[in-house]
Design an enzyme around this catalytic site. Structure first.
Site, mmCIF file in Angstrom:
data_model
loop_
_atom_site.group_PDB
_atom_site.id
_atom_site.type_symbol
_atom_site.label_atom_id
_atom_site.label_comp_id
_atom_site.label_asym_id
_atom_site.label_seq_id
_atom_site.Cartn_x
_atom_site.Cartn_y
_atom_site.Cartn_z
ATOM 1 C CB SER A 163 -0.977 0.017 1.177
ATOM 2 O OG SER A 163 -0.298 -0.186 2.380
ATOM 3 C CB SER A 164 4.023 2.303 1.696
ATOM 4 O OG SER A 164 3.609 1.785 2.915
ATOM 5 C CG ASP A 181 7.235 -2.366 -3.385
ATOM 6 O OD1 ASP A 181 8.222 -1.845 -3.955
ATOM 7 O OD2 ASP A 181 7.109 -2.412 -2.153
#
Ligand code: MEV
Length: 323
Positions: free
Chosen positions: A112-113, A156
């Site tokens: 999510s970050s 990511d």
């Protein structure tokens, strides 16, 4: 005043976690759970943040104080640092109102970050009409992640920007899209939130005390990733499952497996999955398994039976986009 909304997908690591921090490649896929960030310019020199999904309401900070307070929630740390880096790089500054909304809980380890960082930077560059390439966006986001958490390969962020499935090397040294339809995956969540930076630190300690052994393990992980890349282009799921199992054995060897992950992994294999492994940093979070359609229900039941939660996600999702 103009309001821009951008969204970016979460990710699942398929093969090669941890070794990717030491320069080896990994395979990652973007998932259809997204985070969106809306940004509009406001008068004055305040940045306002509402991120209700992580319990942040009406957070305010002067532009000149961004990044100064240690005592801010994790989600806001990435937002503040991304803005500092953006303002510095493009020589602009403006009061902003920022709202985030997430399709998934930050506890799942879907990144999510990283997704917030990418969606925010895409939204502010659009707001200021700045043309930015995907690689420039990656570099800015990667600097932000390193500034905040000190470690990470950036895989990511690449998934959040490019989407699809990627063959990736640390810092974006290689970002190669892989042609694959949809990964026949089942994802099981252990219920335990894990901290990536801590786990990367633990692997670093093991690396320092057993460098030669751990280097060999990373070399084997690299071979697995390269072999998996070839197999996936030929739909070789049986073989990919075996590679997952071997990758899992090596992750166990470097100490990031847990009792809970193992329970779900064994349950998945015994109920007919082609193969199963943890996904991400380990220490909890999620496991993934490759499953034929006719075995899916049995595998999902076995995971739930061992106390796991099956997370319904689709792979190969679209990368960052302006909504
Ligand atoms: C964490 O999801 C994956 C790691 O390889 C860290 C990273 O690549 O940034 C452990």
């Amino acid at each position: 005043m103009k309001k821009i909304r951008a969204s970016a997908p979460g990710k699942l690591m398929l093969f090669g976690e941890h070794a990717v921090v030491y320069g080896r490649p990994c395979l990652v896929t973007a998932v259809d759970k997204r985070i969106s960030v809306s940004v509009s310019g406001i008068l004055g020199d305040i940045v306002w943040v509402d991120a209700p999904d992580v319990g942040i309401k009406n957070y305010q900070c002067r532009i000149s104080d961004l990044g100064k307070s240690e005592d801010v929630p994790k989600g806001v740390r990435f937002i503040e640092r991304a803005l500092i880096n953006f303002f510095e790089k493009y020589g602009v500054k403006k009061g902003l109102r920022i709202e985030t909304k997430s399709d998934f809980s930050s506890k799942f380890g879907f990144g999510s970050s990283s997704a917030v960082t990418v969606a925010l930077l895409a939204a502010v560059t659009e707001l200021f009409s700045i043309k930015i390439s995907k690689k420039e966006l990656f570099d800015l986001a990667y600097k932000t992640v390193l500034d905040v958490q000190g470690v990470g390969s950036g895989f990511d962020l690449a998934a959040a920007i490019w989407g699809g499935t990627l063959y990736f090397k640390k810092g974006g040294k290689k970002i190669e899209p892989i042609l694959v339809k949809e990964w026949p995956l089942v994802v099981g969540y252990t219920g335990i939130k894990a901290d990536t930076a801590i786990l990367v630190g633990e692997v670093a300690k093991l690396y320092t005390s057993h460098k030669e052994v751990v280097e060999n393990i990373f070399d084997d992980m690299e071979k697995i990733v390269n072999q998996a890349k070839r197999e996936v282009e030929m739909d070789g799921y049986n073989s990919l499952g075996e590679l997952m199992n071997i990758n899992q054995g090596l992750l166990d060897a470097i100490g990031v497996n847990t009792f809970e992950l193992n329970n779900l992994i064994i349950a998945a294999r015994e109920s007919g999955a082609w193969g199963a492994k943890l996904s991400g940093a380990g220490g909890g979070d999620c496991m993934i398994c490759l499953v034929a359609n006719n075995k899916r229900l049995a595998v999902e039941k076995a995971i739930t039976g061992k106390g796991g939660t099956v997370l319904k996600v689709k792979t190969n999702a679209l990368g960052v986009k302006i909504e």
